[in-house]
Design an enzyme around this catalytic site. Structure first.
Site, PDB file in Angstrom:
ATOM      1  N   TYR D   8       0.891  -1.158   0.000  1.00 61.15           N
ATOM      2  CA  TYR D   8       0.000   0.000   0.000  1.00 61.15           C
ATOM      3  C   TYR D   8       0.927   1.205   0.000  1.00 61.15           C
ATOM      4  O   TYR D   8       1.763   1.343   0.900  1.00 61.15           O
ATOM      5  CB  TYR D   8      -0.884   0.000   1.244  1.00 61.15           C
ATOM      6  N   ASP D  73      -9.300   3.040   0.587  1.00 64.92           N
ATOM      7  CA  ASP D  73      -7.937   3.005   1.122  1.00 64.92           C
ATOM      8  C   ASP D  73      -7.776   1.901   2.170  1.00 64.92           C
ATOM      9  O   ASP D  73      -6.746   1.223   2.209  1.00 64.92           O
ATOM     10  CB  ASP D  73      -7.565   4.375   1.702  1.00 64.92           C
ATOM     11  N   ASP D  93       2.138  13.756   8.410  1.00 65.55           N
ATOM     12  CA  ASP D  93       0.790  13.824   7.879  1.00 65.55           C
ATOM     13  C   ASP D  93      -0.169  12.946   8.694  1.00 65.55           C
ATOM     14  O   ASP D  93       0.080  11.761   8.905  1.00 65.55           O
ATOM     15  CB  ASP D  93       0.858  13.354   6.415  1.00 65.55           C
ATOM     16  N   GLU D  99      -3.351   5.641   8.801  1.00 65.38           N
ATOM     17  CA  GLU D  99      -3.113   4.435   8.006  1.00 65.38           C
ATOM     18  C   GLU D  99      -2.115   3.496   8.699  1.00 65.38           C
ATOM     19  O   GLU D  99      -2.264   2.275   8.660  1.00 65.38           O
ATOM     20  CB  GLU D  99      -2.606   4.811   6.609  1.00 65.38           C
TER      21      GLU D  99
END
Lengths: 158, 158, 158, 158, 158, 158
Positions: D8, D73, D93, D99
């Site tokens: 990913y 996602d 970020d 994530e």
């Protein structure tokens, strides 16, 4: 003072039998001294913007409604102490099945409650395996939610 | 060489419609070049000691049989790449529901496959929410299992 | 007697705006009758050996300090009832992001609290998706932590 | 034949530095013989209906767009072998943070890649703790994704 | 009123040393004002049908007994607030090890309690890593279960 | 071409019996055509900085060494396809126990391999319950890792 627990109230409301079991289970929880009734999560009382899709079929294709209601129910499961499934052997429900699987992943105690007259009838293998215990409706009002224990369903599986 | 993926084949075998969908889905997977058909997990072919409880009702109360078959299916889900649910809107199944919930907890890509003639019909909210995509039966043979993506069911939810 | 809940207090302390939001949120929690303030977990008060690395930069490369502080925060999240993120749209923080993702995996109710003057501004897509609700700072003191519910952020996402 | 893995591709595209790191990391993955580049998941190439919200700000408040892109996602993370984070210490970020936390819950190997000139600079404690390894950009093309191992970031943490 | 927490009481009962530690830990919990002693889960008091296999070796091969007792213990872990391991460095136990690993997956605070005279002796690396804290037996009666915190074992690891 | 799988090689190296089982299992895996031997994870070959604490007791109290080796093993489990436990009934090991519990949480297929001469001897209840199958050492070289299935240990449990 007795400690109290909250449940996610997994139950259908689509047939007469479901509606009766729904009411019986709600009454038993209200009576149960180990239950914090006011803070239990009841899906039917938590549909997005209070819109019931069975009464408002124009929402059948509304992604925002569906998504919020779906996530609302997941929040209900993860933030309650116990996953309660009001379970009617001959009217099994795919939505309750998915909730049981999700509850397993969230580490919840999973309790099936079956109407007395249906207790013993065969249930689906996956419901049989995922639950931690399966009791009769008449036992619900006295079930000690502070002593969650494991037992097998005393009935058939298919 | 094309990479191939394995699926857990979640499907019922209790009605004519289910049996037809079952066969159609198996045929499509066999044809799909991104599927490793031989190593997919098919529950009906993996019941404990090869005993099918629908043919041998004397096992309806056998805890060892139930427990082993239940865990066998969980192993099938956790050790496959994808959770495939052959899904018939008007014949929804509690066992498949629970498998979908478990698959969510195991981080599997969850794909519903719906017969073309039923695609668009309303499905249960929890099935709607748990799946990552829902496609038509006719799309299964060409579905790229190496590019699992998210999409909404293009149909109704209740 | 009102039940009370504990929160993991996720908030930055690096800018003036963050420091103001930090103090406002702490004050609101103290006032909230559904919060057990004494047993909430506040990362800044739980750094390893009470060493604040911003004041003691010689610890910037100390693996033992880093490891213990990191795990301390994870313990704080998993042993609290709720993940609270004090969230400032224009000063988003990677550490809070990771805590939100971890809280999701631990089945926590995830609540973002945004200063009133910033409420509605665009926030990161992943924060938008992971939270169960996003409220204004002025709503925090009355938020009923015994009725955690799902809602969408009433603002923009990017 | 060398086995290949999918990643990913977690990376920003909002500043010049991010855009350079983005391109460098993509080039390195393409060159890496243990990577199956065609089946990696790149969020920027998978926004819902191919709508980039930075170019179409009218979607900033669109729940359907946000929800589908968010879940897309998550699917990308859970169905890839590795979580790769292109990490710029001074431009951290919140979305990548979330994530990383989600990838932890899905049992993914988590690898941070940092531009050579920034390697060693201090990074957030939670990113430090969640990653399984943190390497330089110049090492990415030769990293053996078939031998994922644990190591500490050779730099500072705050 | 002090809040109280429940523990899963992980401890052996096979050697003199284990039996002494078992009794000491039970006494300390009873005295601890932050423990809800009546609702803690004690495996030895929850074997299936109250059959202790050490006293009834004819159950050594009974799948139903084994399965129910195993799942009973898992329920005990997932429905308690804290995983307590009474840990004797020179008499380590594979069953406790597995319980610790499972408790990690259920997001429980994991506390090892070691007899004072053994505290500091080397323990297995995986037990060292999985626990959130490791204290002396004499500290158990005053341990504040409402403030679960992270710390390293102050002893050796192998 | 046969697909191959990787295992985390859970085994002790502290007694003669363990060392023999260790070597036998390694030889069987090397021979097994469904195993990707080069990419399996062997803890003994992955201790931090190649320091074996049994040979270098000065590291017994080194937090950095312990932490890195512990996390290295967790990475090994989560990034392998299968959790293999070389299991000796009369020399059970708490570290392997914890690895089994962690492997459960990561959705791994869990296989115990027991020396032929010990197969059938009683094993700990939690190991019995956590494994998906338990085979004899002589069966390991032919075990089809592409068809992981569930079965009960054909022996005793205590």
């Amino acid at each position: 003072m007795t400690k109290t627990k909250t449940v996610y109230f997994g139950a259908g409301w689509f047939t007469d039998k479901q509606n009766k079991a729904y009411k019986d289970a709600m009454a038993a929880l209200k009576e149960n001294p180990t239950i914090d009734f006011d803070h239990c999560y009841v899906p039917l009382q938590n549909q997005y913007k209070d819109i019931r899709v069975d009464l408002h079929p124009e929402y059948l294709h509304d992604i925002e409604w569906a998504d919020a209601t779906y996530h609302g129910d997941l929040v209900g499961i993860k933030s309650s102490d116990v996953m309660l499934g009001v379970y009617i052997p001959e009217e099994e429900d795919v939505g309750l099945g998915m909730e049981l699987g999700y509850a397993l992943s969230q580490g919840k105690y999973i309790l099936l409650v079956i109407p007395d007259e249906d207790y013993g009838k065969k249930i689906n293998l996956m419901s049989w395996g995922v639950c931690d215990n399966a009791i009769k409706m008449s036992e619900l009002k006295d079930f000690d939610f502070n002593k969650p224990r494991y037992a097998f369903y005393d009935g058939a599986v298919y």
